[in-house]
Scaffold this active site. Structure first.
Site, PDB file in Angstrom:
ATOM      1  N   GLY A 123       0.826  -1.197   0.000  1.00 20.59           N
ATOM      2  CA  GLY A 123       0.000   0.000   0.000  1.00 20.59           C
ATOM      3  C   GLY A 123       0.864   1.252   0.000  1.00 20.59           C
ATOM      4  N   GLN A 171       3.051  10.003   1.259  1.00 20.04           N
ATOM      5  CA  GLN A 171       4.348   9.317   1.338  1.00 20.04           C
ATOM      6  C   GLN A 171       5.282   9.708   0.192  1.00 20.04           C
ATOM      7  OE1 GLN A 171       2.444   5.234   2.088  1.00 20.04           O
ATOM      8  NE2 GLN A 171       4.357   5.121   3.249  1.00 20.04           N
ATOM      9  N   CYS A 210       5.984  -0.150   7.425  1.00 25.19           N
ATOM     10  CA  CYS A 210       5.570   0.985   6.602  1.00 25.19           C
ATOM     11  C   CYS A 210       6.751   1.392   5.738  1.00 25.19           C
ATOM     12  CB  CYS A 210       5.152   2.139   7.517  1.00 25.19           C
ATOM     13  SG  CYS A 210       4.700   3.640   6.616  1.00 25.19           S
TER      14      CYS A 210
HETATM   15 ZN    ZN Z   1       2.666   3.317   5.720  1.00 24.90          ZN
END
Ligand code: ZN
Length: 169
Positions: free
Chosen positions: A45, A50, A92
């Protein structure tokens, strides 16, 4: 085009993203770049903040491109319901090298729009439910560490600060 992924500490990751109101070629390009960047990382994802774009745009593919039709492009997603509880290790792309057990729902229903502004609903369980909530958190400027409590969060934040001081972040 693969875009650089920002790391924890960058201002864009800790701000609230704004809704998309124009469904144009620039949005299509953003979505394509996000999928390409996610697959290259590789990850399951990616949220627009980001890559430094403060818009409410998310891509998710829990097969990392191994199965056709598993790429979800979500514009202006809203969590409409969730249920259950799962505890799994989570990471992440903006916190490379770190992971932690995070409590997430086992099922999540999200309303969103596709790249052309049409309403869509995605219902996910297990890893998809986890990814949905993880990516929606990014749109609020929140990372998985922010869902951790006390020392579990402090340990990661302190290690990141140490890496940053050493110029390795
Ligand atoms: Zn993330």
């Amino acid at each position: 085009m693969i875009r650089p992924i920002l790391r924890y500490g960058d201002a864009a990751l800790h701000a609230r993203a704004r809704p998309v109101d124009t469904f144009d070629q620039a949005l299509h390009q953003l979505l394509s770049d996000m999928a390409e960047t996610m697959y290259a990382a590789p990850g399951v994802g990616l949220a627009a903040p980001q890559i430094g774009v403060l818009l409410r745009v998310v891509v998710i593919d829990v097969t990392v491109g191994k199965k056709r039709g598993e790429l979800h492009e979500l514009v202006n997603p809203v969590l409409v319901s969730c249920e259950g509880m799962q505890m799994e290790e989570e990471g992440c792309l903006s916190l490379p090298g770190f992971n932690a057990t995070v409590v997430r729902p086992t099922r999540a229903v999200v309303k969103a729009m596709d790249r052309d502004g049409r309403d869509i609903v995605i219902e996910g369980t297990d890893l998809v439910a986890r990814a949905l909530q993880h990516e929606l958190d990014h749109l609020e400027g929140s990372l998985f560490v922010d869902r951790l409590r006390g020392i579990r969060r402090d340990v990661i934040v302190r290690k990141v600060q140490k890496l940053r001081r050493a110029g390795k972040w």
